[in-house]
Write a protein that holds these residues in place. Structure first.
Motif, mmCIF file in Angstrom:
data_model
loop_
_atom_site.group_PDB
_atom_site.id
_atom_site.type_symbol
_atom_site.label_atom_id
_atom_site.label_comp_id
_atom_site.label_asym_id
_atom_site.label_seq_id
_atom_site.Cartn_x
_atom_site.Cartn_y
_atom_site.Cartn_z
ATOM 1 N N VAL A 140 0.813 -1.221 0.000
ATOM 2 C CA VAL A 140 0.000 0.000 0.000
ATOM 3 C C VAL A 140 0.848 1.274 0.000
ATOM 4 O O VAL A 140 1.926 1.327 0.599
ATOM 5 C CB VAL A 140 -0.974 0.027 1.212
ATOM 6 N N PHE A 141 0.317 2.267 -0.698
ATOM 7 C CA PHE A 141 0.882 3.616 -0.714
ATOM 8 C C PHE A 141 -0.050 4.433 0.187
ATOM 9 O O PHE A 141 -1.235 4.611 -0.133
ATOM 10 C CB PHE A 141 0.878 4.128 -2.157
ATOM 11 N N ILE A 142 0.482 4.869 1.332
ATOM 12 C CA ILE A 142 -0.373 5.538 2.313
ATOM 13 C C ILE A 142 -0.158 7.043 2.255
ATOM 14 O O ILE A 142 0.976 7.537 2.386
ATOM 15 C CB ILE A 142 -0.092 5.044 3.747
ATOM 16 N N ALA A 143 -1.265 7.765 2.088
ATOM 17 C CA ALA A 143 -1.231 9.226 2.128
ATOM 18 C C ALA A 143 -2.019 9.693 3.340
ATOM 19 O O ALA A 143 -3.148 9.236 3.574
ATOM 20 C CB ALA A 143 -1.863 9.787 0.854
ATOM 21 N N THR A 144 -1.410 10.574 4.141
ATOM 22 C CA THR A 144 -2.169 11.181 5.235
ATOM 23 C C THR A 144 -1.887 12.688 5.253
ATOM 24 O O THR A 144 -1.111 13.197 4.433
ATOM 25 C CB THR A 144 -1.895 10.491 6.584
ATOM 26 N N LYS A 145 -2.562 13.399 6.169
ATOM 27 C CA LYS A 145 -2.511 14.863 6.144
ATOM 28 C C LYS A 145 -2.503 15.410 7.565
ATOM 29 O O LYS A 145 -3.014 14.758 8.480
ATOM 30 C CB LYS A 145 -3.742 15.439 5.428
ATOM 31 N N PHE A 146 -1.970 16.615 7.720
ATOM 32 C CA PHE A 146 -2.023 17.292 9.027
ATOM 33 C C PHE A 146 -2.298 18.770 8.784
ATOM 34 O O PHE A 146 -2.297 19.234 7.653
ATOM 35 C CB PHE A 146 -0.698 17.102 9.785
ATOM 36 N N GLY A 147 -2.502 19.475 9.865
ATOM 37 C CA GLY A 147 -2.695 20.929 9.787
ATOM 38 C C GLY A 147 -3.894 21.381 10.594
ATOM 39 O O GLY A 147 -3.736 22.060 11.613
ATOM 40 N N PRO A 148 -5.111 20.998 10.189
ATOM 41 C CA PRO A 148 -6.292 21.439 10.928
ATOM 42 C C PRO A 148 -6.259 20.945 12.379
ATOM 43 O O PRO A 148 -5.880 19.796 12.640
ATOM 44 C CB PRO A 148 -7.460 20.813 10.157
ATOM 45 N N GLN B 164 0.832 2.578 12.299
ATOM 46 C CA GLN B 164 1.701 1.426 12.583
ATOM 47 C C GLN B 164 2.757 1.234 11.497
ATOM 48 O O GLN B 164 2.934 0.142 10.948
ATOM 49 C CB GLN B 164 0.872 0.143 12.723
ATOM 50 N N THR B 165 3.440 2.328 11.186
ATOM 51 C CA THR B 165 4.449 2.262 10.138
ATOM 52 C C THR B 165 5.620 3.166 10.510
ATOM 53 O O THR B 165 5.493 4.017 11.394
ATOM 54 C CB THR B 165 3.843 2.690 8.776
ATOM 55 N N ASP B 166 6.735 2.978 9.810
ATOM 56 C CA ASP B 166 7.873 3.865 10.079
ATOM 57 C C ASP B 166 8.011 4.951 9.016
ATOM 58 O O ASP B 166 8.911 5.764 9.064
ATOM 59 C CB ASP B 166 9.186 3.054 10.202
ATOM 60 N N HIS B 167 7.122 4.936 8.031
ATOM 61 C CA HIS B 167 7.155 6.023 7.044
ATOM 62 C C HIS B 167 5.787 6.227 6.394
ATOM 63 O O HIS B 167 5.020 5.275 6.207
ATOM 64 C CB HIS B 167 8.202 5.733 5.951
ATOM 65 N N ILE B 168 5.527 7.473 6.069
ATOM 66 C CA ILE B 168 4.302 7.855 5.340
ATOM 67 C C ILE B 168 4.741 8.082 3.894
ATOM 68 O O ILE B 168 5.688 8.827 3.641
ATOM 69 C CB ILE B 168 3.727 9.178 5.907
ATOM 70 N N ASP B 169 4.062 7.491 2.940
ATOM 71 C CA ASP B 169 4.483 7.650 1.535
ATOM 72 C C ASP B 169 4.242 9.065 1.027
ATOM 73 O O ASP B 169 5.071 9.612 0.290
ATOM 74 C CB ASP B 169 3.732 6.639 0.661
ATOM 75 N N LEU B 170 3.111 9.627 1.405
ATOM 76 C CA LEU B 170 2.760 10.975 0.940
ATOM 77 C C LEU B 170 2.117 11.717 2.103
ATOM 78 O O LEU B 170 1.102 11.259 2.649
ATOM 79 C CB LEU B 170 1.783 10.876 -0.246
ATOM 80 N N TRP B 171 2.713 12.845 2.481
ATOM 81 C CA TRP B 171 2.229 13.600 3.644
ATOM 82 C C TRP B 171 1.801 14.978 3.180
ATOM 83 O O TRP B 171 2.610 15.741 2.646
ATOM 84 C CB TRP B 171 3.346 13.709 4.684
ATOM 85 N N TYR B 172 0.522 15.272 3.368
ATOM 86 C CA TYR B 172 -0.028 16.546 2.907
ATOM 87 C C TYR B 172 -0.178 17.550 4.055
ATOM 88 O O TYR B 172 -0.536 17.164 5.178
ATOM 89 C CB TYR B 172 -1.457 16.361 2.408
ATOM 90 N N LEU B 173 -0.047 18.806 3.696
ATOM 91 C CA LEU B 173 -0.605 19.874 4.518
ATOM 92 C C LEU B 173 -2.074 19.957 4.095
ATOM 93 O O LEU B 173 -2.377 20.247 2.942
ATOM 94 C CB LEU B 173 0.126 21.198 4.232
ATOM 95 N N HIS B 174 -2.977 19.677 5.040
ATOM 96 C CA HIS B 174 -4.398 19.495 4.695
ATOM 97 C C HIS B 174 -5.067 20.816 4.307
ATOM 98 O O HIS B 174 -5.868 20.881 3.382
ATOM 99 C CB HIS B 174 -5.110 18.863 5.899
#
Ligand code: ATR
Length: 328
Positions: A76-84, A115-125
């Protein structure tokens, strides 16, 4: 299946899975076992791009994906986001924090929940308008250096912010709402800026939050539903108007032997080859139908018919507060 890379990623299925609705937004959270089974079935059907965010269910969604993927992370390619930011008691949004301190807190939490040591794609939400975009991107780039993040993305960003951000660090993806009904990125320069800086456009709500895929006038909110309160185009006269437009899409679709939802997804993917999409669903039958959209070919006549519809849509996609947070 159509495969397209995001930045330096391996070629991914251009139809990924938006996971928000599994935890909140359109109704109650799914039963955990059902959601995990659906995520596993999605992988078996060839889905490899899964999209989540810190705010989806206040961590619930990331934790769900963590449970589903911890024994198959390489698939899997995991994308998550932060900011809000939000009030943890009430769930109410309280603003956006693009500071280095919040970036670090968020990435550590996302890694733990997923449960991973890296995020494939990290967005500013959403952009933190109280500080220069360069500052936030600098903080995110530090996480790339530390090996916690593969690539950086921006969501609902303005074209000039994207261009400024890309001078600090490569921006591999821009996530914006894009569908037959929501075409602002073609007009405000975001899609053109994506091409210029080499970013993939990740189209969210390609089904217009369900409106383009079998929506019914008789719909009633099941529990708390974003569309009942915070999406003007789903309300009153606007809804009637918009459903009449969906009828027109259904006619185009039936001429092609497809459903309106399939046409909606095919339309997004056929706008440009640097676009992927992440329709959301909680149901296996809908997931299968969405994946079938890769095989729908829109004719010039069909495209011409669909072309004029966005201008006829009534009602904003977000309420006033929501609209203030986009195009940042
Ligand atoms: P988002 O990106 O916000 O998830 P979307 O992908 O445009 O928005 O639309 C998601 C909505 O479309 C969900 O309400 C989903 O409902 P289910 O969970 O019941 O599937 C609905 N949806 C997705 N695929 C669908 C399909 N093939 N037919 C009908 N509804 C569908």
């Amino acid at each position: 299946m159509i495969r397209r890379s995001i930045g330096s990623s391996r070629p991914l299925n251009a139809i990924g899975l938006g996971c928000m609705g599994m935890s909140f937004a359109y109704g109650p959270a799914m039963e955990e076992a059902d959601a995990i089974a659906l995520l596993h079935e999605a992988i078996d059907l060839g889905v490899d791009h899964f999209d989540t965010a810190e705010i989806y269910g206040m961590g619930h969604n990331e934790q769900l994906l963590g449970k589903a993927f911890n024994d198959r992370r390489d698939k899997v390619f995991i994308a998550t986001k932060f900011g809000p930011t939000y009030n943890r008691e009430t769930g109410q949004r309280t603003g956006v924090d693009g500071s280095e301190k919040n970036a670090r807190r968020a990435i550590e939490q996302s890694l733990r929940f997923l449960q991973t040591d890296h995020i494939d794609l990290w967005y500013l939400h959403r952009r933190d308008l109280s500080r220069p975009i360069e500052e936030t991107i600098g903080a995110m780039a530090q996480m790339v250096k530390e090996g916690k993040v593969g690539q950086i993305g921006l969501s609902e960003v303005a074209a000039e912010s994207l261009r400024a951000a890309s001078k600090v660090h490569a921006i591999s993806a821009v996530q914006s709402e894009f569908s037959i009904f929501t075409r602002f990125i073609e007009e405000d320069g975001v899609l053109a800026a994506c091409k210029d800086v080499g970013a993939t456009l990740v189209a969210y709500s390609p089904l217009g939050r369900g409106m383009l895929a079998g929506w019914s006038k008789d719909w009633k909110a099941d529990g708390w539903d974003f569309r009942a309160t915070m999406a003007p185009r789903f309300q009153g006269e606007a809804l009637e108007n918009n459903l009449a437009l969906v009828e027109e899409i259904a006619h185009v679709a039936s001429d092609l032997g497809a459903t309106a939802g399939e046409v909606a997804l095919a339309w997004v993917l056929q706008r440009a080859d640097n676009i992927v999409t992440i329709p959301g669903t909680t149901k296996l039958t809908n997931l299968k139908q969405n994946l079938a959209a890769a095989y729908v070919k829109l004719t010039p006549a069909a495209l011409a018919k669909l072309d004029s519809l966005a201008a006829k849509v009534k009602g904003e996609r977000y309420d006033e507060n929501g609209m203030k947070a986009v195009n940042g």
